[in-house]
Design a protein around this motif. Sequence first.
Motif, PDB file in Angstrom:
ATOM      1  N   THR A 119       0.836  -1.201   0.000  1.00 49.50           N
ATOM      2  CA  THR A 119       0.000   0.000   0.000  1.00 49.50           C
ATOM      3  C   THR A 119       0.871   1.250   0.000  1.00 49.50           C
ATOM      4  OG1 THR A 119      -1.599  -1.267   1.268  1.00 49.50           O
ATOM      5  CG2 THR A 119      -1.939   1.103   1.144  1.00 49.50           C
ATOM      6  N   ILE A 173       3.938   1.713  -1.080  1.00 48.87           N
ATOM      7  CA  ILE A 173       4.638   1.963  -2.349  1.00 48.87           C
ATOM      8  C   ILE A 173       3.716   2.687  -3.317  1.00 48.87           C
ATOM      9  CG2 ILE A 173       5.566   0.833  -4.404  1.00 48.87           C
ATOM     10  CD1 ILE A 173       6.826  -1.246  -2.656  1.00 48.87           C
ATOM     11  N   VAL A 174       2.460   2.235  -3.399  1.00 49.43           N
ATOM     12  CA  VAL A 174       1.516   2.851  -4.336  1.00 49.43           C
ATOM     13  C   VAL A 174       1.207   4.293  -3.907  1.00 49.43           C
ATOM     14  CG1 VAL A 174      -0.800   2.687  -5.255  1.00 49.43           C
ATOM     15  CG2 VAL A 174       0.558   0.646  -5.008  1.00 49.43           C
ATOM     16  N   VAL A 175       1.030   4.503  -2.599  1.00 52.04           N
ATOM     17  CA  VAL A 175       0.745   5.859  -2.120  1.00 52.04           C
ATOM     18  C   VAL A 175       1.939   6.769  -2.380  1.00 52.04           C
ATOM     19  CG1 VAL A 175       0.286   7.230  -0.067  1.00 52.04           C
ATOM     20  CG2 VAL A 175      -0.951   5.125  -0.433  1.00 52.04           C
ATOM     21  N   LEU A 211       4.015   6.593  -4.831  1.00 52.72           N
ATOM     22  CA  LEU A 211       3.998   6.972  -6.245  1.00 52.72           C
ATOM     23  C   LEU A 211       2.984   8.093  -6.482  1.00 52.72           C
ATOM     24  CD1 LEU A 211       5.138   6.066  -9.129  1.00 52.72           C
ATOM     25  CD2 LEU A 211       2.868   5.115  -9.415  1.00 52.72           C
ATOM     26  N   SER A 212       1.797   7.998  -5.840  1.00 52.82           N
ATOM     27  CA  SER A 212       0.766   9.020  -6.018  1.00 52.82           C
ATOM     28  C   SER A 212       1.254  10.382  -5.528  1.00 52.82           C
ATOM     29  CB  SER A 212      -0.508   8.629  -5.273  1.00 52.82           C
ATOM     30  OG  SER A 212      -0.891   7.329  -5.619  1.00 52.82           O
ATOM     31  N   VAL A 266       6.899  -0.378  -9.935  1.00 54.54           N
ATOM     32  CA  VAL A 266       6.518   0.984  -9.552  1.00 54.54           C
ATOM     33  C   VAL A 266       7.743   1.847  -9.282  1.00 54.54           C
ATOM     34  CG1 VAL A 266       5.351   2.347  -7.792  1.00 54.54           C
ATOM     35  CG2 VAL A 266       4.271   0.305  -8.684  1.00 54.54           C
ATOM     36  N   GLU A 282      -7.384   2.564  -1.636  1.00 52.82           N
ATOM     37  CA  GLU A 282      -6.091   2.842  -2.250  1.00 52.82           C
ATOM     38  C   GLU A 282      -6.293   3.268  -3.698  1.00 52.82           C
ATOM     39  OE1 GLU A 282      -3.325  -0.339  -1.529  1.00 52.82           O
ATOM     40  OE2 GLU A 282      -2.313   0.142  -3.409  1.00 52.82           O
ATOM     41  N   VAL A 303      -7.141   6.774  -3.730  1.00 54.78           N
ATOM     42  CA  VAL A 303      -5.963   7.632  -3.595  1.00 54.78           C
ATOM     43  C   VAL A 303      -5.328   7.870  -4.958  1.00 54.78           C
ATOM     44  CG1 VAL A 303      -3.623   7.730  -2.669  1.00 54.78           C
ATOM     45  CG2 VAL A 303      -5.486   6.994  -1.207  1.00 54.78           C
ATOM     46  N   ALA A 327      -4.984  11.384  -6.974  1.00 54.21           N
ATOM     47  CA  ALA A 327      -3.695  11.893  -7.451  1.00 54.21           C
ATOM     48  C   ALA A 327      -3.770  12.193  -8.946  1.00 54.21           C
ATOM     49  CB  ALA A 327      -2.593  10.877  -7.163  1.00 54.21           C
TER      50      ALA A 327
END
Lengths: 125, 203
Positions: free
Chosen positions: A80, A82-84, A86-87, B62, B170, B173, B177
């Motif tokens: 979770t 890692i994805v946040v 990136l955002s 990522v 998520e 989110v 963004a």
Amino acid sequence: MSLFATFNSIAFVVIMMIGLYTLIARQNLVKKTLGLGLFQTGIFLMYITLGVRDGGSAPILQEGADLAYSNPLPHVLILTAIVVSLSTMAVALALIIGVREEYGTIEADEIATIDRAEAEEGHEA
Amino acid sequence: MSDPVLLINVILLVIAVVTAIAAMWTRDLLGAVMLMGIYSLLLAIEWANLFAMDVSYTEAAVGAGAATILLLTALTRTGIREKAGPNFHPTALLTVLVTGGLLIYGTADMPRFGDPQAPATVNVAPEYIAQNVGKVDAGDDGPENDFGDHVPNTVTAVLASYRGYDTMFETAVIFTAGVCVILILRPLSPSARRETAQNQEDA
């Protein structure tokens, strides 16, 4: 041996502090964003290290095998994170591009100088 | 040093820290982004070494992939040179030394690497690995109520089932963004541009 056993708890602090130093010492906004990313990966390292277990294998269950699995919970939390991260980085970079179009520079101290000059002009007018 | 996991862990982290210092040291932003890509890839190997497979391939996709592409795209609009200046910053050094010292002091009583008796390992983790969480004991004659056939990957089971809401939001989110990036970067509409020009004339 004891140094190696506690190596990760030193390493994650070192990685976080390299990022924090860059955040404070460097004026370039893109570099600050990179420092913030580094700071986050330090925290990832701490969590993943907490999930490690002696002789543990990947937490994918295997039928009939009596294995010690490593702890899956830190892995889920970090997925979770890692994805946040990136955002947040995407929004930060978009803001930096906006700043560049508005000020013509992405150095924080130069932006502050321009802002101060504009404020003084406003007072005189 | 018989444990290869620990040995590879130390080697990878030393290389990663050196790469990170190089990325932060250089004034060439393009080089810094490339070094951060290498750093992410090293971390992906490190996660695989520590048996965090799902984190490993997410980091590779990522961290080393999407983030590098985002940064490179941003660099085409911001320029790739960082202004020259002093590398030594007394305030930053002091802050880092104090914070880092406190953090290392705080980690002094953490369990050793791979300790099977660590609280994180013995407390709730066995429940999640057994995939017992959420099962309702309906008594001896009631049907056993669980999630049916569980997926063998416990990370997926926790992510999609036990933490389902978290995973769902998520995506909210990421959507937020994306909307933010579009709103910040879109060019002003002609009417909005006229309004801005009008305001500047008035001022």
